[in-house]
Write a protein that holds these residues in place. Structure first.
Motif, PDB file in Angstrom:
ATOM      1  N   SER A   1       0.838  -1.202   0.000  1.00 25.11           N
ATOM      2  CA  SER A   1       0.000   0.000   0.000  1.00 25.11           C
ATOM      3  C   SER A   1       0.872   1.250   0.000  1.00 25.11           C
ATOM      4  N   ILE A   2       0.338   2.333  -0.578  1.00 26.43           N
ATOM      5  CA  ILE A   2       1.059   3.606  -0.670  1.00 26.43           C
ATOM      6  C   ILE A   2       0.181   4.707  -0.082  1.00 26.43           C
ATOM      7  N   VAL A   3       0.791   5.525   0.794  1.00 26.84           N
ATOM      8  CA  VAL A   3       0.090   6.639   1.422  1.00 26.84           C
ATOM      9  C   VAL A   3       0.882   7.911   1.160  1.00 26.84           C
ATOM     10  N   GLU A   4       0.177   8.962   0.752  1.00 27.46           N
ATOM     11  CA  GLU A   4       0.820  10.266   0.607  1.00 27.46           C
ATOM     12  C   GLU A   4       0.785  10.955   1.960  1.00 27.46           C
ATOM     13  N   LEU A   5       1.949  11.200   2.556  1.00 26.64           N
ATOM     14  CA  LEU A   5       2.011  11.803   3.885  1.00 26.64           C
ATOM     15  C   LEU A   5       1.800  13.305   3.824  1.00 26.64           C
ATOM     16  N   VAL A   6       2.513  13.981   2.910  1.00 26.57           N
ATOM     17  CA  VAL A   6       2.426  15.437   2.854  1.00 26.57           C
ATOM     18  C   VAL A   6       2.889  15.923   1.488  1.00 26.57           C
ATOM     19  N   THR A   7       2.326  17.046   1.071  1.00 27.48           N
ATOM     20  CA  THR A   7       2.801  17.768  -0.104  1.00 27.48           C
ATOM     21  C   THR A   7       3.052  19.209   0.318  1.00 27.48           C
ATOM     22  N   ILE A   8       4.294  19.651   0.143  1.00 28.51           N
ATOM     23  CA  ILE A   8       4.735  20.975   0.577  1.00 28.51           C
ATOM     24  C   ILE A   8       4.403  22.010  -0.494  1.00 28.51           C
ATOM     25  N   ASP A   9       4.077  23.218  -0.042  1.00 27.04           N
ATOM     26  CA  ASP A   9       3.842  24.314  -0.988  1.00 27.04           C
ATOM     27  C   ASP A   9       5.114  24.614  -1.769  1.00 27.04           C
ATOM     28  N   ASP A  10       4.937  25.122  -2.961  1.00 23.39           N
ATOM     29  CA  ASP A  10       6.076  25.385  -3.843  1.00 23.39           C
ATOM     30  C   ASP A  10       7.060  26.376  -3.238  1.00 23.39           C
ATOM     31  N   GLU A  11       6.577  27.359  -2.498  1.00 26.44           N
ATOM     32  CA  GLU A  11       7.485  28.356  -1.937  1.00 26.44           C
ATOM     33  C   GLU A  11       8.324  27.806  -0.785  1.00 26.44           C
ATOM     34  N   ASP A  12       7.925  26.689  -0.237  1.00 26.97           N
ATOM     35  CA  ASP A  12       8.676  26.086   0.870  1.00 26.97           C
ATOM     36  C   ASP A  12       9.518  24.888   0.435  1.00 26.97           C
ATOM     37  N   GLY A  13       9.135  24.246  -0.647  1.00 25.32           N
ATOM     38  CA  GLY A  13       9.816  23.042  -1.094  1.00 25.32           C
ATOM     39  C   GLY A  13      10.946  23.337  -2.062  1.00 25.32           C
ATOM     40  N   PRO A  14      11.547  22.267  -2.572  1.00 25.74           N
ATOM     41  CA  PRO A  14      11.148  20.868  -2.373  1.00 25.74           C
ATOM     42  C   PRO A  14      11.635  20.286  -1.039  1.00 25.74           C
ATOM     43  N   VAL A  15      11.235  19.032  -0.786  1.00 24.21           N
ATOM     44  CA  VAL A  15      11.740  18.306   0.368  1.00 24.21           C
ATOM     45  C   VAL A  15      13.203  17.958   0.118  1.00 24.21           C
ATOM     46  N   THR A  16      14.058  18.220   1.103  1.00 28.46           N
ATOM     47  CA  THR A  16      15.504  18.001   0.927  1.00 28.46           C
ATOM     48  C   THR A  16      16.062  16.889   1.814  1.00 28.46           C
ATOM     49  N   SER A  17      15.277  16.423   2.798  1.00 33.38           N
ATOM     50  CA  SER A  17      15.747  15.324   3.646  1.00 33.38           C
ATOM     51  C   SER A  17      14.568  14.733   4.422  1.00 33.38           C
ATOM     52  N   ILE A  18      14.654  13.456   4.742  1.00 33.80           N
ATOM     53  CA  ILE A  18      13.673  12.794   5.598  1.00 33.80           C
ATOM     54  C   ILE A  18      14.410  11.808   6.502  1.00 33.80           C
TER      55      ILE A  18
END
Length: 444
Positions: free
Chosen positions: A159-176
């Protein structure tokens, strides 16, 4: 009482040179007549050999009868009917020669699958060497950042779950990075913030602000302390339980932080930067006023240091990997700061993982070979080369059972590899003594 009667052997009671009765100490064999076949011997001395060479030429019935009686196929004249007794050794052989070591049975070679176990699409993965976008939780959930979004994949039911999508002005995600409880996950952003999420309830817990000036590309947990590394070269300890979360900083790097790893004991932190420097820090020295906070400053690499891995079975052993201009894996004694080994891999080193079951090290690579290499420790001999990705393998993480490895590459795929064994069959490798000859100083 005379003094001679009190004299003792300097070897204690090992009087193994005392002789036994004469009949047991036979240094040569003296035959007895009862053991000899004298009739046959007399016959052969008197010319019986001629009968052996030509039985057909026996001139008289008597000669022929002798030949049959004495069985002329025998080749020796004096043949004893019984074997001589085994001589008794005056000094036992076991005392004269060192004990023979038993030859250890050779362990059957382990077959390492050359191809991936599973391949998943990962459209939108950022091709950035300075990010860390893949991590596997203790609850067996694989997290990956794709652009502005973070997705959670469950290998058990796919199964796949989308945890979060960041706004363009704050992203992209750079680490987890997953917390040790396997439920909470930290998400570093390009705008210098770090978000904490609950993966079960899929909700944002808090946002850490004000620590960095630029993207946060490296994260590492030490119990309730989240250590963050940014593009500004700062390393910050954040206590997520308190309102004023910044509880310590480490100062030393002069460029972006590429990699962070806490030791298994939680006492030491390794950090690698784009300044080609590897630092070893002590947990207690964060925010120290001393001008020299670090335990070790290691400058042997000639490119950015992103790949870091603490050995699970030998304390104070750290593996590090350099970027495209360096291409080397180095093994360090972090207590002394000495480089124990260095090997040129021929490619950019993007990630390192130790096996929990064998003395092996796995590396993933970027330019130019885009492969995984399994190394035997401590010889650093290549055991296997795993190919499948068509672009540089930027990120690598390990399953909670320690057997499977997941990789994400710039070819926009995630692949899983059964590199370190089969779950339930592999046994953890025995930990070595942290210091040589440490076992000689234990009190029984």
């Amino acid at each position: 009482m005379s003094s001679s009667s009190n004299t003792r052997n300097p070897l204690g009671e090992q009087n193994f040179l005392l002789r036994k009765p004469n009949w047991e100490n036979l240094d040569r064999f003296i035959p007895n007549r009862a053991a000899l076949d004298l009739d046959y011997a007399h016959y052969m001395v008197r010319g019986g050999r001629k009968g052996i060479e030509n039985l057909e030429a026996a001139s008289t019935p008597y000669q022929k009868l002798l030949t049959e009686t004495f069985n002329m196929n025998r080749g020796r004249i004096f043949t004893f009917k019984n074997k001589p007794p085994t001589p008794v050794e005056a000094i036992p052989r076991r005392l004269l020669s060192p004990p023979l070591h038993k030859v250890k049975s050779t362990k059957p070679s382990r077959r390492v699958p050359q191809g991936p176990e599973r391949t998943l699409d990962a459209l939108g993965v950022v091709d950035n060497f300075y990010s860390n976008l893949l991590d596997w939780s203790s609850s067996n959930i694989l997290a990956i950042a794709l652009g502005n979004s973070v997705y959670l994949w469950n290998p058990s039911d796919h199964s796949i779950v989308e945890l979060v999508t960041i706004d363009d002005e704050d992203g992209p995600v750079t680490s987890i990075s997953w917390a040790l409880d396997g439920q909470h996950i930290a998400v570093g952003l390009d705008n210098s913030w770090v978000q904490l999420w609950d993966s079960v309830s899929v909700r944002l817990i808090r946002t850490l602000r004000g620590g960095h000036h630029g993207r946060v590309g490296s994260l590492a947990w030490n119990k309730r302390i989240l250590t963050t590394g940014g593009m500004d070269g700062r390393i910050i300890n954040n206590d997520i339980r308190v309102r004023s979360h910044i509880v310590g900083t480490y100062k030393g790097h002069e460029a972006e932080i590429c990699g962070l790893k806490w030791s298994p004991s939680g006492q030491h932190l390794a950090s690698g930067g784009n300044d080609n420097v590897l630092f070893i820090w002590d947990r207690s020295t964060a925010s120290s006023n001393s001008p020299r906070q670090w335990l070790q400053r290691l400058e042997d690499h000639t490119a950015a240091v992103k790949a870091l891995a603490w050995c699970p079975f030998q304390e104070n052993l750290l593996a590090s990997g350099g970027g495209e201009r360096d291409r080397c894996i180095k093994l360090w004694n972090t207590q002394t700061g000495s480089c124990l080994s260095s090997v040129d891999t021929g490619s950019q080193v993007c990630g390192l993982l130790w096996s929990n079951y064998e003395r092996e090290l796995l590396s993933c690579h970027g330019f130019s070979k885009n492969e995984l290499i399994l190394w035997k420790y401590p010889s650093m001999v290549r055991m296997a080369e795993l190919t499948g990705h068509t672009s540089r393998v930027l990120f690598m993480t390990q399953s909670p059972d320690g057997c499977t490895v997941a990789t994400a590459a710039a070819d926009e795929t995630v692949r899983t590899w059964n590199v370190f064994g089969i779950p339930g069959v592999s046994k953890p490798v025995r930990k070595e003594n942290p210091l040589p000859f440490a076992h000689l100083y234990t009190i029984r």
